[in-house]
Write a protein that holds these residues in place. Structure first.
Motif, PDB file in Angstrom:
ATOM      1  N   ASP A  11      26.661 -24.188 119.887  1.00 42.44           N
ATOM      2  CA  ASP A  11      25.230 -23.906 119.873  1.00 42.44           C
ATOM      3  C   ASP A  11      24.518 -25.098 119.246  1.00 42.44           C
ATOM      4  O   ASP A  11      24.613 -25.328 118.039  1.00 42.44           O
ATOM      5  CB  ASP A  11      24.950 -22.623 119.081  1.00 42.44           C
ATOM      6  N   LEU A  12      23.805 -25.858 120.073  1.00 43.20           N
ATOM      7  CA  LEU A  12      23.142 -27.078 119.626  1.00 43.20           C
ATOM      8  C   LEU A  12      21.770 -26.768 119.052  1.00 43.20           C
ATOM      9  O   LEU A  12      21.038 -25.935 119.584  1.00 43.20           O
ATOM     10  CB  LEU A  12      23.000 -28.058 120.796  1.00 43.20           C
ATOM     11  N   GLY A  13      21.402 -27.476 117.977  1.00 48.59           N
ATOM     12  CA  GLY A  13      20.114 -27.217 117.342  1.00 48.59           C
ATOM     13  C   GLY A  13      20.008 -25.784 116.885  1.00 48.59           C
ATOM     14  O   GLY A  13      18.998 -25.119 117.097  1.00 48.59           O
ATOM     15  N   CYS A  14      21.040 -25.315 116.214  1.00 47.52           N
ATOM     16  CA  CYS A  14      21.172 -23.886 115.912  1.00 47.52           C
ATOM     17  C   CYS A  14      20.172 -23.385 114.884  1.00 47.52           C
ATOM     18  O   CYS A  14      19.968 -22.173 114.753  1.00 47.52           O
ATOM     19  CB  CYS A  14      22.583 -23.570 115.455  1.00 47.52           C
ATOM     20  N   GLY A  15      19.537 -24.280 114.122  1.00 52.97           N
ATOM     21  CA  GLY A  15      18.578 -23.834 113.123  1.00 52.97           C
ATOM     22  C   GLY A  15      19.215 -22.921 112.100  1.00 52.97           C
ATOM     23  O   GLY A  15      20.269 -23.219 111.539  1.00 52.97           O
ATOM     24  N   THR A  16      18.588 -21.776 111.867  1.00 50.42           N
ATOM     25  CA  THR A  16      19.131 -20.817 110.897  1.00 50.42           C
ATOM     26  C   THR A  16      20.180 -19.902 111.505  1.00 50.42           C
ATOM     27  O   THR A  16      20.579 -18.912 110.885  1.00 50.42           O
ATOM     28  CB  THR A  16      17.999 -19.961 110.287  1.00 50.42           C
ATOM     29  N   GLY A  17      20.629 -20.211 112.718  1.00 55.03           N
ATOM     30  CA  GLY A  17      21.779 -19.519 113.288  1.00 55.03           C
ATOM     31  C   GLY A  17      21.508 -18.192 113.965  1.00 55.03           C
ATOM     32  O   GLY A  17      22.456 -17.454 114.248  1.00 55.03           O
ATOM     33  N   SER A  18      20.265 -17.874 114.260  1.00 53.25           N
ATOM     34  CA  SER A  18      19.967 -16.554 114.837  1.00 53.25           C
ATOM     35  C   SER A  18      20.670 -16.338 116.170  1.00 53.25           C
ATOM     36  O   SER A  18      21.277 -15.283 116.406  1.00 53.25           O
ATOM     37  CB  SER A  18      18.452 -16.385 115.005  1.00 53.25           C
ATOM     38  N   THR A  19      20.605 -17.330 117.081  1.00 51.42           N
ATOM     39  CA  THR A  19      21.300 -17.194 118.361  1.00 51.42           C
ATOM     40  C   THR A  19      22.800 -17.352 118.186  1.00 51.42           C
ATOM     41  O   THR A  19      23.587 -16.676 118.851  1.00 51.42           O
ATOM     42  CB  THR A  19      20.772 -18.230 119.372  1.00 51.42           C
ATOM     43  N   THR A  20      23.212 -18.228 117.274  1.00 48.02           N
ATOM     44  CA  THR A  20      24.637 -18.453 117.028  1.00 48.02           C
ATOM     45  C   THR A  20      25.323 -17.156 116.624  1.00 48.02           C
ATOM     46  O   THR A  20      26.436 -16.862 117.081  1.00 48.02           O
ATOM     47  CB  THR A  20      24.839 -19.506 115.925  1.00 48.02           C
ATOM     48  N   LEU A  21      24.680 -16.386 115.764  1.00 46.47           N
ATOM     49  CA  LEU A  21      25.249 -15.112 115.342  1.00 46.47           C
ATOM     50  C   LEU A  21      25.378 -14.144 116.514  1.00 46.47           C
ATOM     51  O   LEU A  21      26.383 -13.426 116.629  1.00 46.47           O
ATOM     52  CB  LEU A  21      24.389 -14.484 114.238  1.00 46.47           C
ATOM     53  N   LEU A  22      24.389 -14.140 117.395  1.00 51.69           N
ATOM     54  CA  LEU A  22      24.461 -13.273 118.577  1.00 51.69           C
ATOM     55  C   LEU A  22      25.607 -13.684 119.496  1.00 51.69           C
ATOM     56  O   LEU A  22      26.272 -12.829 120.095  1.00 51.69           O
ATOM     57  CB  LEU A  22      23.138 -13.310 119.342  1.00 51.69           C
ATOM     58  N   LEU A  23      25.837 -14.993 119.606  1.00 49.45           N
ATOM     59  CA  LEU A  23      26.951 -15.476 120.427  1.00 49.45           C
ATOM     60  C   LEU A  23      28.290 -14.996 119.866  1.00 49.45           C
ATOM     61  O   LEU A  23      29.173 -14.570 120.616  1.00 49.45           O
ATOM     62  CB  LEU A  23      26.927 -17.007 120.479  1.00 49.45           C
ATOM     63  N   LYS A  24      28.441 -15.063 118.559  1.00 49.65           N
ATOM     64  CA  LYS A  24      29.695 -14.633 117.938  1.00 49.65           C
ATOM     65  C   LYS A  24      29.880 -13.125 118.070  1.00 49.65           C
ATOM     66  O   LYS A  24      30.998 -12.643 118.298  1.00 49.65           O
ATOM     67  CB  LYS A  24      29.711 -15.047 116.467  1.00 49.65           C
TER      68      LYS A  24
END
Length: 283
Positions: free
Chosen positions: A106-119
């Motif tokens: 996840d590029l440019g993940c910021g505070t990880g909101s989308t990253t957490l959804l991906l996991k």
């Protein structure tokens, strides 16, 4: 939140949003974190900040995302400025993913909101979130630990990461491209192409370019230095120029768009996929 004096954000948006957020809670969270220590823990000594990143005050915040205040105010504000619902918008990207990816970046993940959804969507996958701001990564790590999710957070430039070629079968970017100059956005897509295995997919969630072209007043209020350049561009064309095939863009709630592309299967492999320890991935 330290903002520039007399900005459009300060005059128009902040008075509307400020009553909706719990500033005492935000300040308490800010004071509870040792930003220097935590930032150093995630900081990559090999990363240098590009001019396009350091020369702008994103959202009117002094020093942009290199100000730790931006890290604690981003989520409380974004929930009100990403209509109709931030979770629905981010979940829209998840729903467009084909198959079951095993290695996700996840590029440019910021505070990880989308990253957490991906996991959460792919719990067995290796998920890595990359961002230029160590302070945004501090918040991402905080949220990941709170959610009990194992995610690898790395400080790096999205346009030139230090990962080996063909390391991922899914690369995503949410709300990143409108915050980078178009030439950098195109470099990010070329980097995504390099990082993907053949038949790997890239998904980009961002503002709807067609809508933004006719909403300059809105983009000025949000104090986004590159968003009008992004609006005048064509993400489908950028994808094609980077080498992706099967490119398609779908509108999401009129104000947003999701663009998906596939890396074609080449006749021969330039190099074998490797994992992050330098050893080949199992077949």
């Amino acid at each position: 939140m330290a903002v520039g004096q007399n900005t459009l954000w300060e005059r128009f948006l902040q008075p509307v949003i400020r009553p909706l957020i719990n500033e005492a809670e935000i300040n308490q969270l800010y004071e509870s974190i040792d930003w220097d220590t935590e930032g150093d823990r995630l900081r990559n000594p090999n990363v240098s900040y590009p001019d396009y990143y350091t020369s702008q005050n994103f959202h009117g915040i002094a020093e942009g995302y290199l100000n730790p205040r931006a890290a604690v105010t981003y989520d409380p504000i974004t929930q009100y400025v990403l209509p109709p619902n931030e979770l629905w918008v981010r979940q829209g990207l998840i729903e467009q993913i084909g198959g079951t990816p095993h290695r996700i970046l996840d590029l440019g993940c910021g505070t990880g909101s989308t990253t957490l959804l991906l996991k959460k969507a792919f719990p067995q996958a290796t998920v890595i979130g990359v961002d230029l701001s160590p302070y945004m990564l501090v918040m991402a790590a905080y949220k990941g630990e709170k959610a009990g999710l194992r995610i690898d957070w790395r400080q790096d430039k999205a346009e030139s990461t230090q990962f080996p070629s063909q390391s991922f079968d899914l690369v995503t970017a949410s709300l990143l491209f409108h915050e980078t100059p178009p030439e950098i956005s195109q470099r990010i897509l070329k980097e995504a192409f390099r990082l993907l295995v053949p038949n790997g997919q890239v998904l980009i969630l961002d503002g709807n370019q067609k809508t933004l072209r006719f909403s300059s007043w809105l983009t000025e209020i949000f104090e986004e230095p590159y968003i009008q350049d992004y609006a005048q561009g064509n993400l489908d064309a950028w994808m094609g120029a980077a080498g992706f095939e099967g490119v398609r863009t779908e509108d999401l709630w009129f104000l947003h768009q999701i663009t998906r592309g596939l890396k074609p299967h080449p006749a021969r492999y330039p190099e074998s996929p490797v994992n992050f320890s330098g050893m080949p991935f199992p077949a």
